[in-house]
Design a protein around this motif. Structure first.
Motif, PDB file in Angstrom:
ATOM      1  N   GLN A 170      63.155  29.575  47.467  1.00 29.32           N
ATOM      2  CA  GLN A 170      62.163  28.828  46.691  1.00 29.32           C
ATOM      3  C   GLN A 170      62.826  27.624  46.035  1.00 29.32           C
ATOM      4  OE1 GLN A 170      62.214  32.345  46.187  1.00 29.32           O
ATOM      5  NE2 GLN A 170      60.459  32.640  47.533  1.00 29.32           N
ATOM      6  N   ILE A 171      62.029  26.579  45.902  1.00 33.05           N
ATOM      7  CA  ILE A 171      62.455  25.384  45.177  1.00 33.05           C
ATOM      8  C   ILE A 171      61.337  25.015  44.218  1.00 33.05           C
ATOM      9  CG2 ILE A 171      61.622  23.915  47.073  1.00 33.05           C
ATOM     10  CD1 ILE A 171      63.753  21.864  46.227  1.00 33.05           C
ATOM     11  N   ALA A 172      61.722  24.742  42.978  1.00 29.62           N
ATOM     12  CA  ALA A 172      60.771  24.357  41.933  1.00 29.62           C
ATOM     13  C   ALA A 172      61.009  22.893  41.595  1.00 29.62           C
ATOM     14  CB  ALA A 172      60.938  25.231  40.694  1.00 29.62           C
ATOM     15  N   LEU A 173      59.974  22.089  41.725  1.00 25.86           N
ATOM     16  CA  LEU A 173      60.066  20.650  41.488  1.00 25.86           C
ATOM     17  C   LEU A 173      59.246  20.272  40.259  1.00 25.86           C
ATOM     18  CD1 LEU A 173      59.680  19.199  45.106  1.00 25.86           C
ATOM     19  CD2 LEU A 173      61.782  19.555  43.817  1.00 25.86           C
ATOM     20  N   ARG A 174      59.837  19.414  39.455  1.00 25.73           N
ATOM     21  CA  ARG A 174      59.127  18.843  38.315  1.00 25.73           C
ATOM     22  C   ARG A 174      58.902  17.365  38.600  1.00 25.73           C
ATOM     23  NH1 ARG A 174      62.682  19.596  34.553  1.00 25.73           N
ATOM     24  NH2 ARG A 174      63.278  17.454  34.081  1.00 25.73           N
ATOM     25  N   PHE A 175      57.648  16.922  38.532  1.00 24.90           N
ATOM     26  CA  PHE A 175      57.282  15.558  38.877  1.00 24.90           C
ATOM     27  C   PHE A 175      57.063  14.728  37.618  1.00 24.90           C
ATOM     28  CE2 PHE A 175      56.098  18.016  42.596  1.00 24.90           C
ATOM     29  CZ  PHE A 175      56.547  17.218  43.641  1.00 24.90           C
ATOM     30  N   ALA A 176      57.309  13.427  37.771  1.00 23.84           N
ATOM     31  CA  ALA A 176      57.133  12.509  36.643  1.00 23.84           C
ATOM     32  C   ALA A 176      55.651  12.373  36.312  1.00 23.84           C
ATOM     33  CB  ALA A 176      57.725  11.139  36.992  1.00 23.84           C
ATOM     34  N   ASN A 177      55.372  12.278  35.013  1.00 22.77           N
ATOM     35  CA  ASN A 177      54.008  12.083  34.498  1.00 22.77           C
ATOM     36  C   ASN A 177      53.058  13.190  34.964  1.00 22.77           C
ATOM     37  OD1 ASN A 177      54.885   9.604  33.361  1.00 22.77           O
ATOM     38  ND2 ASN A 177      54.508   8.555  35.300  1.00 22.77           N
ATOM     39  N   SER A 178      53.605  14.405  35.118  1.00 27.00           N
ATOM     40  CA  SER A 178      52.784  15.544  35.535  1.00 27.00           C
ATOM     41  C   SER A 178      53.141  16.741  34.672  1.00 27.00           C
ATOM     42  CB  SER A 178      53.001  15.877  37.010  1.00 27.00           C
ATOM     43  OG  SER A 178      52.617  14.795  37.841  1.00 27.00           O
ATOM     44  N   GLN A 179      52.182  17.606  34.519  1.00 26.10           N
ATOM     45  CA  GLN A 179      52.414  18.831  33.764  1.00 26.10           C
ATOM     46  C   GLN A 179      52.756  19.977  34.700  1.00 26.10           C
ATOM     47  OE1 GLN A 179      48.878  19.439  31.360  1.00 26.10           O
ATOM     48  NE2 GLN A 179      49.793  18.328  29.637  1.00 26.10           N
ATOM     49  N   GLY A 180      53.541  20.917  34.168  1.00 23.08           N
ATOM     50  CA  GLY A 180      53.886  22.090  34.940  1.00 23.08           C
ATOM     51  C   GLY A 180      54.996  21.840  35.941  1.00 23.08           C
ATOM     52  N   VAL A 181      55.268  22.880  36.746  1.00 27.77           N
ATOM     53  CA  VAL A 181      56.304  22.868  37.778  1.00 27.77           C
ATOM     54  C   VAL A 181      55.661  23.337  39.074  1.00 27.77           C
ATOM     55  CG1 VAL A 181      58.492  23.871  38.524  1.00 27.77           C
ATOM     56  CG2 VAL A 181      58.152  23.292  36.116  1.00 27.77           C
ATOM     57  N   GLU A 182      55.951  22.635  40.169  1.00 27.88           N
ATOM     58  CA  GLU A 182      55.399  22.990  41.468  1.00 27.88           C
ATOM     59  C   GLU A 182      56.391  23.870  42.217  1.00 27.88           C
ATOM     60  OE1 GLU A 182      52.374  22.287  42.080  1.00 27.88           O
ATOM     61  OE2 GLU A 182      52.116  20.943  40.371  1.00 27.88           O
ATOM     62  N   LEU A 183      55.920  25.039  42.664  1.00 26.27           N
ATOM     63  CA  LEU A 183      56.761  25.998  43.375  1.00 26.27           C
ATOM     64  C   LEU A 183      56.494  25.887  44.874  1.00 26.27           C
ATOM     65  CD1 LEU A 183      58.787  28.372  43.175  1.00 26.27           C
ATOM     66  CD2 LEU A 183      56.807  29.903  43.031  1.00 26.27           C
ATOM     67  N   TYR A 184      57.573  25.776  45.664  1.00 21.64           N
ATOM     68  CA  TYR A 184      57.479  25.655  47.116  1.00 21.64           C
ATOM     69  C   TYR A 184      58.354  26.719  47.775  1.00 21.64           C
ATOM     70  CZ  TYR A 184      55.530  20.940  46.352  1.00 21.64           C
ATOM     71  OH  TYR A 184      54.764  19.876  45.961  1.00 21.64           O
ATOM     72  N   ASP A 185      57.919  27.164  48.948  1.00 22.60           N
ATOM     73  CA  ASP A 185      58.786  27.932  49.837  1.00 22.60           C
ATOM     74  C   ASP A 185      59.560  26.953  50.699  1.00 22.60           C
ATOM     75  OD1 ASP A 185      58.155  30.459  48.975  1.00 22.60           O
ATOM     76  OD2 ASP A 185      56.507  30.728  50.390  1.00 22.60           O
ATOM     77  N   LEU A 186      60.869  27.121  50.739  1.00 22.77           N
ATOM     78  CA  LEU A 186      61.744  26.207  51.469  1.00 22.77           C
ATOM     79  C   LEU A 186      62.285  26.922  52.694  1.00 22.77           C
ATOM     80  CD1 LEU A 186      63.380  23.610  51.790  1.00 22.77           C
ATOM     81  CD2 LEU A 186      65.073  24.553  50.209  1.00 22.77           C
ATOM     82  N   SER A 187      62.044  26.359  53.868  1.00 25.69           N
ATOM     83  CA  SER A 187      62.546  26.917  55.125  1.00 25.69           C
ATOM     84  C   SER A 187      63.420  25.870  55.811  1.00 25.69           C
ATOM     85  CB  SER A 187      61.384  27.326  56.039  1.00 25.69           C
ATOM     86  OG  SER A 187      60.543  26.225  56.303  1.00 25.69           O
ATOM     87  N   LEU A 188      64.669  26.218  56.015  1.00 26.28           N
ATOM     88  CA  LEU A 188      65.622  25.309  56.638  1.00 26.28           C
ATOM     89  C   LEU A 188      66.742  26.123  57.261  1.00 26.28           C
ATOM     90  CD1 LEU A 188      66.395  22.303  57.057  1.00 26.28           C
ATOM     91  CD2 LEU A 188      67.777  22.480  54.980  1.00 26.28           C
ATOM     92  N   LYS A 189      67.036  25.860  58.527  1.00 28.22           N
ATOM     93  CA  LYS A 189      68.083  26.598  59.226  1.00 28.22           C
ATOM     94  C   LYS A 189      69.455  26.069  58.851  1.00 28.22           C
ATOM     95  CE  LYS A 189      65.279  27.741  63.296  1.00 28.22           C
ATOM     96  NZ  LYS A 189      65.175  27.623  64.779  1.00 28.22           N
ATOM     97  N   THR A 190      70.417  26.970  58.888  1.00 31.99           N
ATOM     98  CA  THR A 190      71.802  26.566  58.647  1.00 31.99           C
ATOM     99  C   THR A 190      72.322  25.811  59.863  1.00 31.99           C
ATOM    100  OG1 THR A 190      72.148  28.519  57.290  1.00 31.99           O
ATOM    101  CG2 THR A 190      74.110  27.382  58.084  1.00 31.99           C
ATOM    102  N   PRO A 191      72.930  24.642  59.692  1.00 26.75           N
ATOM    103  CA  PRO A 191      73.410  23.871  60.846  1.00 26.75           C
ATOM    104  C   PRO A 191      74.590  24.565  61.506  1.00 26.75           C
ATOM    105  CG  PRO A 191      74.166  22.862  58.812  1.00 26.75           C
ATOM    106  CD  PRO A 191      73.223  23.971  58.415  1.00 26.75           C
TER     107      PRO A 191
END
Length: 611
Positions: free
Chosen positions: A486-507
């Motif tokens: 999971q990755i949690a992003l905080r955006f400028a001029n926005s309230q709260g934190v957006e939670l994302y599922d992150l999928s990325l293979k190891t190189p």
């Protein structure tokens, strides 16, 4: 000879006259009739005209390239697609106009993928009614999370009203807006969490230099979804039909204590620049860095254990990070090093050697803290190795491609380094620069660059029109519901934190990475990379079994040949010789004697055959 010189001078004079007619501006500054007096002066004048023409040609080529670039930019803006620009041109233009970074890619390091929805799946918004200043993941005990099938982490947030909140990954609020107790008018500038999963606490620091610690007690209790609590014995039994149980978390927070940075000599106030909790031999220590270049270590009860000045750089210590063992990585504007909490000393001389100030630092976990990644304020990213064999070193081993004029926040993730461009406070038009998340492929960069475009940038993700300000990472557990990271992003001029599922293979490792060099690996290495390791092991096992079978068979044949009895052969040979001697003494020379001799010979032949 004179005629030839006069002829050459005449020709040069005519050429000069023609050039002056074509370029009247060259006729001024000296009388046209006095420019070419002899062959030497005419040649010198022609050389000067040739040099001016070369300069004009270069200027015209530069203007042509500029017009072509502008035409490509115009085409990209009208079509809505980003265009490719050479690295140097893109960097120069982006410093003057933030729009360039939004409508163009680096042609040399074009990203492999820009698909946001493929790698980032939005889950939910956390603390959507608060203006979040700081957020981080608080991991829970792995055994408890796996056995009770509950969330593997909590999201800790501190908002603009200086209150503390905790939310599960499912979006459930388990602690809602607890006042932290900082003085009115101050601002919480720092937040750190406990280093282990046994004792949880939150450490916050404000711009006045006050550090406050709150202990967290997290308990899990099974509940029926249709209402009513159940005991532990009831949870272990088989649930009734149409009745399911759910594990619910309960969190309580208690104020533990506060710490104020002590004043320096002459009552000089020390500004808090960084802080970090660390554990050693079961004891918790609080480590702080101040603007005067000092690192202070506090006991859990607030007692000062000691203070050491580690740098003379302007701004002092600007960052702290946990390293291997009980070491702490610290950095200032132009140096970084490792500090020992137990010895209250710097282990070895700090590393230096760059011009732009240092902004952020990350440790590559695959190298046991011996490889440090530095993000400079001009957008450059450098990689230093702090170990050469068994000795300490400060070797510059790698430089990331320059793809942003803003410095990066760095995070290491599955063979990649995530970089979030962050504008500086004194940066002009900083709101206009687009902030994209870059995923740098370490294996591709270590393999080197070739003629073709590199694969150094695996992902370049844009959230336009939203501008991410800060990110936090958490790796999910394989045996719980949180399989993805999971990755949690905080955006400028926005309230709260957006939670994302992150999928990325190891190189793949550096040996198998192409790095854009254009050289294909041999067919043998490709075959080994394609065949699974289990298949290779099976083939090797079959070969070993066949070899052992053949070895046993050969040994049996050898043992059969080795059954010949030497003593029996000698005994029979002696008997045959004695019998033949007895026949010779009897004087048997007739046919019978011959037959006897033949019989002995035949017997000897039989013995030879047995041998």
């Amino acid at each position: 000879m004179l005629g030839n010189n006069d002829g050459g001078c005449s020709i040069l004079s005519r050429l000069t006259t023609m050039m002056l007619m074509l370029f009247p501006s060259y006729a001024f500054g000296a009388a046209a009739a006095d420019i070419c007096k002899d062959a030497a002066s005419c040649q010198a004048h022609m050389r000067s005209i040739s040099q001016k023409l070369d300069t004009m040609r270069d200027e015209m080529n530069s203007r042509t390239h500029t017009l072509q670039a502008l035409e490509e930019l115009r085409t990209g803006i009208l079509s809505g697609k980003r265009i490719e620009l050479p690295s140097a041109i893109r960097e120069h233009l982006e410093r003057e106009s933030p729009l360039i970074g939004e409508i163009s890619y680096d042609a040399r390091h074009r990203p492999v993928s820009t698909n946001v929805t493929r790698h980032f799946q939005h889950v939910r918004t956390i603390a959507g009614n608060s203006k979040v200043l700081h957020h981080a993941f608080l991991p829970l005990k792995r055994s408890a999370a796996a056995s009770q099938r509950m969330t593997s982490a909590l999201i800790v947030t501190v908002d603009s009203e200086m209150t503390l909140s905790l939310n599960s990954l499912d979006g459930e609020t388990v602690l809602d807006r607890l006042p932290l107790g900082h003085a009115s008018g101050s601002t919480v500038k720092f937040m750190e969490l406990s280093p282990n999963q046994e004792n949880h606490f939150v450490m916050t620091g404000d711009d006045r230099g006050e550090i406050r610690v709150h202990n967290l007690k997290i308990t899990a209790k099974a509940e029926k979804t249709e209402g009513g609590d159940v005991s532990d014995d009831e949870v272990e039994t088989k649930p009734k039909p149409n009745v399911t149980t759910k594990t619910k978390l309960y969190v309580t927070a208690n104020y533990s204590g506060s710490i104020m940075l002590p004043r320096g000599p002459g009552s000089e106030e020390r500004q808090l620049k960084a802080m970090l909790p660390i554990e050693r031999t079961g004891k918790t220590f609080f480590v702080t860095g101040d603007h005067l270049g000092g690192i202070s270590v506090f006991m859990r009860n607030g007692t000062v254990k000691g203070r050491v000045k580690v740098t003379e750089d302007p701004g002092g210590v600007i960052g702290l990070q946990r390293s291997q063992g009980q070491m702490i990585l610290f950095w200032s504007s132009h140096s970084f090093g490792f500090f020992s909490v137990s010895q209250l000393d710097v282990s070895y001389p700090p590393c230096t050697g760059w011009n732009s100030p240092l902004y952020h630092v990350s440790i590559d976990p695959s190298f046991s803290a011996s490889r440090v990644i530095l993000a400079l304020t001009d957008g450059d990213v450098l990689v230093f190795n702090t170990q050469r064999g068994k000795s300490k070193a400060c070797d510059l081993t790698l430089k990331f491609p320059h793809v942003s004029v803003m410095p990066f926040q760095l995070h290491s993730f599955r063979g990649h380094v995530m970089g979030l461009p962050t504008p500086l406070d004194n940066m002009a038009r900083k709101e206009e620069y687009m902030r994209e998340i870059f995923f740098f492929n370490l294996a591709a960069m270590e393999a080197g660059y070739g003629v073709s475009p590199s694969r150094a940038v695996s992902l370049q993700l844009s959230f336009k029109p939203r501008q991410p300000e800060h990110m936090a990472l958490h790796g999910g557990l394989a045996n719980t519901g949180d399989r993805k990271s999971q990755i949690a992003l905080r955006f400028a001029n926005s309230q709260g934190v957006e939670l994302y599922d992150l999928s990325l293979k190891t190189p793949p490792p550096p040996q198998a990475a192409g790095g854009g060099s254009g050289n294909d690996d041999s067919w043998t290495s490709n075959l080994l990379n394609w065949v699974p390791k289990v298949g290779v092991f099976g083939v090797a096992l079959v070969g070993v079994v066949i070899w052992n079978v053949r070895k046993v068979t050969s040994q049996k044949k050898f043992d059969a040949k080795d059954d010949f009895d030497d003593e029996l052969f000698r005994k029979r040979l002696m008997e045959s010789r004695e019998k033949r001697s007895a026949d010779k003494v009897g004087g048997g020379m007739g046919m019978g004697g011959e037959n006897t001799g033949a019989g002995l010979n035949a017997e000897a032949d039989d013995l030879d055959d047995d041998n």
